[in-house]
Design an enzyme around this catalytic site. Structure first.
Site, short mmCIF file in Angstrom:
data_model
loop_
_atom_site.label_atom_id
_atom_site.label_comp_id
_atom_site.label_asym_id
_atom_site.label_seq_id
_atom_site.Cartn_x
_atom_site.Cartn_y
_atom_site.Cartn_z
CG HIS A 133 -5.32 -6.09 -0.60
ND1 HIS A 133 -6.63 -6.01 -0.27
CD2 HIS A 133 -5.42 -7.10 -1.71
CE1 HIS A 133 -7.56 -6.81 -1.09
NE2 HIS A 133 -6.70 -7.48 -1.84
CE1 TYR A 156 -9.46 -3.03 -0.24
CE2 TYR A 156 -8.28 -0.94 -1.24
CZ TYR A 156 -8.32 -2.19 -0.45
OH TYR A 156 -7.14 -2.63 -0.13
CE LYS A 172 -4.09 -2.16 2.14
NZ LYS A 172 -4.96 -2.18 3.23
CD GLU A 179 -8.90 -8.95 -4.15
OE1 GLU A 179 -9.78 -8.51 -3.32
OE2 GLU A 179 -7.61 -9.59 -3.89
CG ASN A 220 -3.81 -2.71 6.67
OD1 ASN A 220 -3.43 -2.47 5.72
ND2 ASN A 220 -5.01 -3.48 6.97
N1 UDP Z 1 -10.07 -0.94 6.84
C1 UDP Z 1 -10.06 0.24 7.47
N2 UDP Z 1 -10.86 0.19 8.74
C2 UDP Z 1 -11.36 -0.97 9.10
C3 UDP Z 1 -11.39 -2.13 8.45
C4 UDP Z 1 -10.66 -2.01 7.51
O1 UDP Z 1 -9.67 1.40 7.10
O2 UDP Z 1 -12.42 -0.93 10.16
C5 UDP Z 1 -9.31 -1.06 5.58
C6 UDP Z 1 -7.75 -1.77 5.66
O3 UDP Z 1 -7.03 -0.91 5.05
C7 UDP Z 1 -8.16 -3.04 5.37
C8 UDP Z 1 -9.17 -2.62 4.08
O4 UDP Z 1 -9.96 -1.64 4.74
O5 UDP Z 1 -7.01 -3.41 4.80
C9 UDP Z 1 -9.98 -3.90 3.61
O6 UDP Z 1 -10.76 -4.28 4.91
P1 UDP Z 1 -10.76 -5.89 5.08
O7 UDP Z 1 -11.79 -6.14 6.04
O8 UDP Z 1 -11.22 -6.42 3.84
O9 UDP Z 1 -9.55 -6.11 5.61
P2 UDP Z 1 -8.16 -7.12 5.19
O10 UDP Z 1 -8.86 -8.03 4.23
O11 UDP Z 1 -7.43 -6.21 4.26
O12 UDP Z 1 -7.49 -7.64 6.20
MG MG Z 2 -10.04 -8.04 2.74
#
Ligand code: UDP
Ligand code: MG
Length: 143
Positions: free
Chosen positions: A117, A51, A11, A128, A114
Site C-alpha cells: 500500500h 480503508y 501487506k 495515514e 498486490n
Molecule cells: N482492491 C481490490 N479490488 C479492486 C480494487 C482495489 O481488492 O478492484 C484492493 C487492493 O488491495 C488495493 C486496495 O484495495 O491496493 C485499495 O484500493 P485503491 O483503489 O486505493 O488502490 P491502491 O491505491 O492501493 O493502488
Molecule cells: Mg489507494
C-alpha cells in the site's frame, strides 16, 4: 521538488512470503529512506477504519479480510516527492496492468493481494501516517 513523508505498508501476503527485504531494497535503491517502521497485526476494526474510503466498494470485505490475515509492516518513507515516487515504484493496483519492474508487477498475486500500500496524496499521507505513528516515532533521515 518537496521533501515528503508517505505511508507504505507491506501487506500480509508479502510478509508471509518473507519478501520484506526485497521490497525495502527497492525503496532504498530508489533513494527513499525509512523514517519509521513497525510490524502490526490489524484488527478487523482497524482495517475497516484504515480503508473506510472504500466502504461502499464491492471489494471492501475481501480487502479487510486480506489485511487482517497476518502481520503487516507499516513504514514512513521519506524523500523528495516520496508520495508519487513510492506510487511509481509500487506500480498499478492490478499487478497485471502494472509496468514490468514495479513491485506489484514483479511480486503481486492479484488486484487484492498486490503486496504493498502507498499513500496517494499529501492529505492522505498525513492522515495515514498519523493512523499508525506518533510524531515521536518518526525519525527524519535528511541531514
Ligand atoms: N482492491 C481490490 N479490488 C479492486 C480494487 C482495489 O481488492 O478492484 C484492493 C487492493 O488491495 C488495493 C486496495 O484495495 O491496493 C485499495 O484500493 P485503491 O483503489 O486505493 O488502490 P491502491 O491505491 O492501493 O493502488
Ligand atoms: Mg489507494
Amino acid at each position: 521538488m518537496t521533501l515528503e513523508h508517505t505511508l507504505s505498508i507491506i501487506k500480509p501476503g508479502a510478509v508471509r512470503r518473507n519478501i520484506i527485504g526485497q521490497i525495502i531494497s527497492r525503496f532504498e535503491s530508489s533513494g527513499l529512506r525509512i523514517a519509521a517502521a513497525r510490524m502490526v497485526r490489524l484488527s478487523q476494526e482497524q482495517a475497516e477504519q484504515f480503508y473506510a474510503v472504500h466502504r461502499e466498494r464491492p471489494f471492501y470485505s475481501e480487502l479487510v479480510a486480506y489485511m487482517t490475515e497476518g502481520p503487516i509492516l507499516v513504514m514512513v518513507l521519506e524523500g523528495e516527492d516520496a508520495i508519487a515516487r513510492n506510487r511509481a515504484i509500487m506500480g498499478s493496483t492490478d499487478p497485471q496492468k502494472a509496468t514490468p519492474g514495479t513491485i506489484r508487477f514483479d511480486l503481486g498475486k492479484n488486484t487484492t493481494r498486490n503486496t504493498v500500500h502507498g499513500s496517494d496524496a499529501p492529505e492522505t499521507a498525513e492522515a495515514e501516517i498519523a493512523f499508525f505513528f506518533k510524531p515521536d516515532d518518526i525519525c527524519p533521515r535528511h541531514e
